[in-house]
Design a protein around this motif. Structure first.
Motif, PDB file in Angstrom:
ATOM      1  N   HIS A  11      24.980  31.025 -15.939  1.00 61.57           N
ATOM      2  CA  HIS A  11      26.299  31.231 -15.461  1.00 61.57           C
ATOM      3  C   HIS A  11      27.046  32.206 -16.758  1.00 61.57           C
ATOM      4  O   HIS A  11      27.330  31.568 -17.710  1.00 61.57           O
ATOM      5  N   ILE A  12      26.902  33.704 -16.482  1.00 61.73           N
ATOM      6  CA  ILE A  12      27.440  34.145 -17.613  1.00 61.73           C
ATOM      7  C   ILE A  12      28.740  35.133 -16.986  1.00 61.73           C
ATOM      8  O   ILE A  12      28.620  35.858 -16.101  1.00 61.73           O
ATOM      9  N   GLU A  13      29.769  35.176 -17.665  1.00 60.70           N
ATOM     10  CA  GLU A  13      31.017  35.920 -17.118  1.00 60.70           C
ATOM     11  C   GLU A  13      31.681  36.919 -18.343  1.00 60.70           C
ATOM     12  O   GLU A  13      31.394  36.681 -19.557  1.00 60.70           O
ATOM     13  N   VAL A  14      32.067  38.061 -17.832  1.00 60.03           N
ATOM     14  CA  VAL A  14      32.539  39.010 -18.683  1.00 60.03           C
ATOM     15  C   VAL A  14      34.122  39.083 -18.622  1.00 60.03           C
ATOM     16  O   VAL A  14      34.490  38.993 -17.415  1.00 60.03           O
ATOM     17  N   GLN A  15      34.915  38.982 -19.651  1.00 57.16           N
ATOM     18  CA  GLN A  15      36.253  39.055 -19.765  1.00 57.16           C
ATOM     19  C   GLN A  15      36.652  40.120 -19.858  1.00 57.16           C
ATOM     20  O   GLN A  15      36.230  41.286 -20.540  1.00 57.16           O
ATOM     21  N   ILE A  16      37.553  40.614 -18.906  1.00 57.11           N
ATOM     22  CA  ILE A  16      38.155  42.171 -18.826  1.00 57.11           C
ATOM     23  C   ILE A  16      39.644  42.046 -18.972  1.00 57.11           C
ATOM     24  O   ILE A  16      40.328  41.078 -18.701  1.00 57.11           O
ATOM     25  N   CYS A  30      28.589  29.781 -19.320  1.00 61.90           N
ATOM     26  CA  CYS A  30      29.233  28.668 -19.017  1.00 61.90           C
ATOM     27  C   CYS A  30      28.197  28.045 -17.925  1.00 61.90           C
ATOM     28  O   CYS A  30      28.218  27.535 -17.002  1.00 61.90           O
ATOM     29  N   SER A  31      26.969  27.898 -18.623  1.00 60.10           N
ATOM     30  CA  SER A  31      25.748  27.428 -17.888  1.00 60.10           C
ATOM     31  C   SER A  31      25.781  25.731 -17.746  1.00 60.10           C
ATOM     32  O   SER A  31      25.350  25.121 -16.943  1.00 60.10           O
ATOM     33  N   ILE A  32      26.352  25.019 -18.745  1.00 61.26           N
ATOM     34  CA  ILE A  32      26.596  23.646 -18.688  1.00 61.26           C
ATOM     35  C   ILE A  32      27.745  23.206 -17.744  1.00 61.26           C
ATOM     36  O   ILE A  32      28.639  23.355 -18.157  1.00 61.26           O
ATOM     37  N   GLN A  33      27.150  22.903 -16.279  1.00 59.64           N
ATOM     38  CA  GLN A  33      28.106  22.355 -15.459  1.00 59.64           C
ATOM     39  C   GLN A  33      27.660  21.154 -14.713  1.00 59.64           C
ATOM     40  O   GLN A  33      26.405  20.735 -14.833  1.00 59.64           O
ATOM     41  N   ARG A  34      28.582  20.493 -14.312  1.00 57.63           N
ATOM     42  CA  ARG A  34      28.219  19.328 -13.403  1.00 57.63           C
ATOM     43  C   ARG A  34      29.013  19.581 -11.897  1.00 57.63           C
ATOM     44  O   ARG A  34      30.120  19.822 -11.852  1.00 57.63           O
ATOM     45  N   ARG A  35      27.885  19.513 -11.003  1.00 56.52           N
ATOM     46  CA  ARG A  35      28.555  19.828  -9.475  1.00 56.52           C
ATOM     47  C   ARG A  35      29.202  21.321  -9.681  1.00 56.52           C
ATOM     48  O   ARG A  35      30.392  21.237  -8.827  1.00 56.52           O
ATOM     49  N   ASN A  36      28.720  22.204 -10.112  1.00 54.90           N
ATOM     50  CA  ASN A  36      29.157  23.401  -9.959  1.00 54.90           C
ATOM     51  C   ASN A  36      30.477  23.633 -10.925  1.00 54.90           C
ATOM     52  O   ASN A  36      31.183  24.590 -10.677  1.00 54.90           O
ATOM     53  N   GLN A  37      30.716  22.631 -11.584  1.00 57.45           N
ATOM     54  CA  GLN A  37      31.891  22.779 -12.618  1.00 57.45           C
ATOM     55  C   GLN A  37      31.893  23.123 -14.003  1.00 57.45           C
ATOM     56  O   GLN A  37      30.941  21.964 -14.298  1.00 57.45           O
ATOM     57  N   PHE A  62      28.685  36.241 -13.291  1.00 61.85           N
ATOM     58  CA  PHE A  62      27.401  36.603 -12.882  1.00 61.85           C
ATOM     59  C   PHE A  62      26.411  35.334 -13.006  1.00 61.85           C
ATOM     60  O   PHE A  62      26.601  34.310 -13.865  1.00 61.85           O
ATOM     61  N   ILE A  63      25.357  35.391 -12.176  1.00 64.11           N
ATOM     62  CA  ILE A  63      24.609  34.571 -12.671  1.00 64.11           C
ATOM     63  C   ILE A  63      23.161  35.388 -12.886  1.00 64.11           C
ATOM     64  O   ILE A  63      23.021  36.417 -12.608  1.00 64.11           O
ATOM     65  N   VAL A  64      22.604  34.790 -13.940  1.00 61.11           N
ATOM     66  CA  VAL A  64      21.516  35.671 -14.455  1.00 61.11           C
ATOM     67  C   VAL A  64      20.158  34.746 -14.734  1.00 61.11           C
ATOM     68  O   VAL A  64      20.218  33.531 -14.948  1.00 61.11           O
ATOM     69  N   LYS A  65      19.029  35.380 -14.254  1.00 64.77           N
ATOM     70  CA  LYS A  65      17.754  34.769 -14.159  1.00 64.77           C
ATOM     71  C   LYS A  65      16.702  35.841 -14.634  1.00 64.77           C
ATOM     72  O   LYS A  65      16.752  36.978 -14.008  1.00 64.77           O
ATOM     73  N   ASN A  66      15.881  35.580 -15.630  1.00 63.16           N
ATOM     74  CA  ASN A  66      14.847  36.567 -15.968  1.00 63.16           C
ATOM     75  C   ASN A  66      15.529  37.920 -16.498  1.00 63.16           C
ATOM     76  O   ASN A  66      14.987  39.012 -15.949  1.00 63.16           O
ATOM     77  N   ASN A  67      16.578  37.838 -17.150  1.00 63.41           N
ATOM     78  CA  ASN A  67      17.184  39.113 -17.545  1.00 63.41           C
ATOM     79  C   ASN A  67      17.825  40.159 -16.428  1.00 63.41           C
ATOM     80  O   ASN A  67      18.015  41.052 -16.643  1.00 63.41           O
ATOM     81  N   ASP A  72      20.548  26.090 -18.656  1.00 65.77           N
ATOM     82  CA  ASP A  72      20.870  26.579 -17.366  1.00 65.77           C
ATOM     83  C   ASP A  72      21.743  25.950 -16.552  1.00 65.77           C
ATOM     84  O   ASP A  72      22.148  24.690 -16.989  1.00 65.77           O
ATOM     85  N   THR A  73      22.123  26.245 -15.310  1.00 70.02           N
ATOM     86  CA  THR A  73      23.095  25.394 -14.579  1.00 70.02           C
ATOM     87  C   THR A  73      22.484  24.079 -14.222  1.00 70.02           C
ATOM     88  O   THR A  73      23.468  23.106 -13.735  1.00 70.02           O
ATOM     89  N   ALA A  74      21.280  23.687 -14.225  1.00 73.15           N
ATOM     90  CA  ALA A  74      20.837  22.395 -13.905  1.00 73.15           C
ATOM     91  C   ALA A  74      20.626  21.319 -15.013  1.00 73.15           C
ATOM     92  O   ALA A  74      20.158  20.567 -14.954  1.00 73.15           O
ATOM     93  N   PHE A  75      21.083  21.810 -16.492  1.00 76.01           N
ATOM     94  CA  PHE A  75      20.767  21.172 -17.451  1.00 76.01           C
ATOM     95  C   PHE A  75      21.376  19.601 -17.467  1.00 76.01           C
ATOM     96  O   PHE A  75      20.529  18.713 -17.483  1.00 76.01           O
ATOM     97  N   ILE A  76      22.764  19.614 -16.821  1.00 81.15           N
ATOM     98  CA  ILE A  76      23.292  18.113 -17.016  1.00 81.15           C
ATOM     99  C   ILE A  76      22.347  17.150 -15.844  1.00 81.15           C
ATOM    100  O   ILE A  76      22.130  15.949 -16.208  1.00 81.15           O
ATOM    101  N   GLU A  77      22.268  17.879 -14.741  1.00 83.16           N
ATOM    102  CA  GLU A  77      21.209  16.986 -13.708  1.00 83.16           C
ATOM    103  C   GLU A  77      20.131  16.764 -14.235  1.00 83.16           C
ATOM    104  O   GLU A  77      19.567  15.528 -13.992  1.00 83.16           O
ATOM    105  N   LYS A  78      19.303  17.523 -14.929  1.00 81.16           N
ATOM    106  CA  LYS A  78      18.096  17.303 -15.679  1.00 81.16           C
ATOM    107  C   LYS A  78      18.180  16.143 -16.614  1.00 81.16           C
ATOM    108  O   LYS A  78      17.413  15.357 -16.688  1.00 81.16           O
TER     109      LYS A  78
END
Ligand code: ADP
Length: 450
Positions: free
Chosen positions: A207-212, A228-235, A274-279, A434-440
Motif C-alpha cells: 500500500h503506497i500513497e502520495v501526499q498532495i 503503509c503496507s503493514i496492516q492488520r485487517r486492512n488498518q 495506490f496498491i502496488v504489485k510488480n512495479n 506487503d499487506t499480508a505481513f502481519i497475518e503471515k
C-alpha cells in the motif's frame, strides 16, 4: 490569516493541531465531550466548549453543537482532524453556509471522493491506472459477470467504505452471492449506504500513497510517498517514508497523483492511495483529509502539513514549490493503541498511572497521554504515534526500537511489544513487506513475554 480556529476532534490529533496553531500565532478553541473533561486538548487550547455526552454521536459527531460552539467563540475556521466529521460533506457544507472556513476541500469534493465508485470514475477520466474491476456500483448479476470476466479472486468493496468495512474477498463464483449480501449489509450498517463495487483482488500488494498539497490557485505539489503496507485487517499499523519503490515507478506515481489532483481541481491536503504489485500501481482511493501517518512525511521533508492546510484554507498561495521539496533520510511511525494483542487486540482503556515519553534526536511522539490520565472507553484505541527519523531505513528502525523501549505507559496494556516484534522481524528489517505481513507472521509477532 485566521485569528481563531476551532478543532473539531479529540485525542492526539487535536493536540497536534493546537500545536501548529500556536506556532502560527492563532488562538484555539477545543471542543470536548463529557468523557473528555480532563483531556489534554482541553488543557492546551485557549478556550474549550463542552459539546455533549460521551457518546460520539452526541458530541464529536454533533454538527449543530460544533457549529454553535464556533459561532459562539468567534472562530473563523474549523479543523476537523481525521475520523469523526472530517469526511462528512454535510458538515463541510454547513460550515460553508455559516461562512466558517472548513480546513479541507469543498463539500462537493468530499462528496465526490467519499463515494469511491464516483472517485474511481473521475480517476479513470484523468487517466490514472485503476485496479481492474467494475469501476461503478454493481448489482448481483452484473457483479457475477464482471468477476468472471476479470477472474477470481475479487474484492467486493463498499462505495462509502472506510476502515476496511464492507469489504469481502471472494475466491470463486460459489462464494459470490453470500459475500455480496454480507458486504452490502455491513456497508449499510456502517455507512447507511449499501452500494458496493468490484475490484480484482491483488495478492499481497504494497500500500503506497502520495501526499498532495494544493492551494486555491491551482498550484499543486506532492510531498512524496508513504509505504503503509503493514496492516492488520486492512488498518494501518506501521507507516514509513520514503518507500523502496524504484525511482522510475515513484516518478510515474507522483505524476499520476498530480494529474489526479489537478483533474478534479483538488484543494488543501489530500492523499492518493495506490496498491502496488510488480512495479505496477493502481489507484484505490483518495483521502480528503489529514492522515494519521502524516508525521513520517513531515520528518523527511521538514514541512508542517497542518500549517500548510491552515495557510491554504486562509487563502494564501503555496510558498513552497516542487523544487523546494527535498527528502532527507527515512522516517517510520508506529501506532500506539490501548489494546491487548494477546487477547485478540481487545481495547484496554483505563487509568495511566505512569507515562514517560521517549526523547532524543529525531524522535517524535504525538499523543494525548499524561501521567494520571484516564483513557475513556468510548473512542478509538489509538493513544499516540511514535515516530523516528534516521539517516536511512535501518537507522530509523534502530532509533524507533530504542524509543519504543523507552516508552512507558503503565499499567494499561498496549500493543508496544507487538510493535517491537514487528521492528525486530527479519522480513521487516529486510523490507520484505506487503499487506499480508502481519497475518503471515502473526504467531511470531505475538510470541513475546510481558
Ligand atoms: P478503506 O477505505 O476501507 O480503508 P481501501 O480501499 O483504502 O479501503 O483499502 C484498504 C486496504 O485494503 C488497502 O490498503 C489494501 O491493503 C486492501 N485492498 C484494497 N483494495 C484491494 C485490492 N483490490 N486488492 C488487494 N488488496 C486491497
Amino acid at each position: 490569516m485566521f485569528q481563531k480556529i476551532l478543532i473539531a476532534n479529540r485525542g492526539e490529533i487535536a493536540v497536534r493541531i493546537i500545536r501548529s496553531c500556536k506556532q502560527l500565532g492563532i488562538d484555539t478553541v477545543a471542543v470536548y465531550s463529557k468523557a473528555d473533561e480532563t483531556a489534554l486538548h482541553v488543557h492546551l487550547a485557549d478556550e474549550a466548549v463542552c459539546i455533549g455526552s460521551h457518546n460520539a454521536k452526541d458530541s464529536y459527531l454533533n454538527m449543530e453543537n460544533i457549529i454553535s460552539a464556533a459561532i459562539h467563540t468567534g472562530a473563523e475556521a474549523i479543523h476537523p482532524g481525521f475520523g469523526f466529521l472530517s469526511e462528512q460533506a454535510k458538515f463541510a457544507n454547513l460550515c460553508e453556509e455559516v461562512n466558517i472556513e472548513f480546513i479541507g476541500p469543498s463539500s462537493k469534493m468530499i462528496e465526490q471522493m467519499g463515494d469511491k465508485a464516483t472517485a474511481i470514475k473521475l480517476m479513470k477520466d484523468a487517466g490514472v491506472p485503476l485496479v481492474p474491476g467494475s469501476n461503478k456500483e454493481i448489482d448481483l448479476r452484473m457483479g457475477k459477470k464482471i468477476a468472471q470476466d476479470i477472474g477470481f479472486p475479487v474484492l467486493i468493496k463498499a462505495s462509502a467504505g472506510g476502515g476496511g468495512r464492507g469489504m469481502r474477498l471472494v475466491r470463486n463464483l460459489q462464494q459470490f452471492e453470500d459475500a455480496f449480501y454480507a458486504a452490502k449489509q455491513e456497508a449499510k450498517a456502517a455507512f447507511g449506504n449499501d452500494g458496493v463495487y468490484l475490484e480484482k483482488y491483488i495478492e499481497q500488494p504494497r500500500h503506497i500513497e502520495v501526499q498532495i498539497l494544493a492551494d486555491k490557485y491551482q498550484n499543486v505539489l506532492h510531498l512524496g510517498e508513504r509505504d503503509c503496507s503493514i496492516q492488520r485487517r486492512n488498518q494501518k499499523v506501521v507507516e514509513e517514508a520514503p518507500s523502496s519503490l524504484k525511482s522510475d515507478v515513484k516518478e510515474a506515481m507522483y505524476a499520476a497523483a498530480l494529474k489526479a489532483a489537478k483533474h478534479v481541481g483538488y484543494e488543501n491536503a489530500g492523499t492518493i492511495e495506490f496498491i502496488v504489485k510488480n512495479n505496477q500501481f493502481y489507484f484505490i482511493e483518495m483521502n480528503t483529509r489529514i492522515q494519521v501517518e502524516h508525521p513520517v512525511t513531515e520528518m523527511i521533508t521538514g514541512i508542517d502539513i497542518i500549517k500548510e492546510q491552515i495557510r491554504i484554507a486562509s487563502g494564501e498561495k503555496l510558498k513552497i514549490t516542487q523544487n523546494d521539496v527535498q527528502f532527507n533520510g527515512h522516517a517510520i511511525e508506529v501506532r500506539i493503541n490501548a489494546e491487548d494483542p494477546k487477547h485478540d487486540f481487545r481495547p484496554s482503556p483505563g487509568l495511566v498511572k505512569f507515562f514517560h515519553m521517549p526523547q532524543g534526536l529525531g524522535i517524535r511522539m504525538d499523543t494525548m497521554l499524561y501521567t494520571d490520565y484516564e483513557i475513556p472507553p468510548y473512542y478509538d484505541a489509538m493513544v499516540g504515534k511514535l515516530i523516528a527519523h534516521g539517516k536511512d531505513r535501518l537507522d530509523a528502525i534502530r532509533n524507533l526500537r530504542a524509543a519504543l523501549e523507552e516508552l512507558i505507559i503503565e499499567p494499561v496494556p498496549t500493543n508496544q511489544y507487538f510493535l517491537m516484534m514487528i521492528l525486530m522481524n527479519n522480513d521487516f528489517v529486510h523490507n520484505r513487506i506487503d499487506t499480508a505481513f502481519i497475518e503471515k507472521h502473526i504467531e511470531r509477532l505475538l510470541a513475546y513475554e510481558t
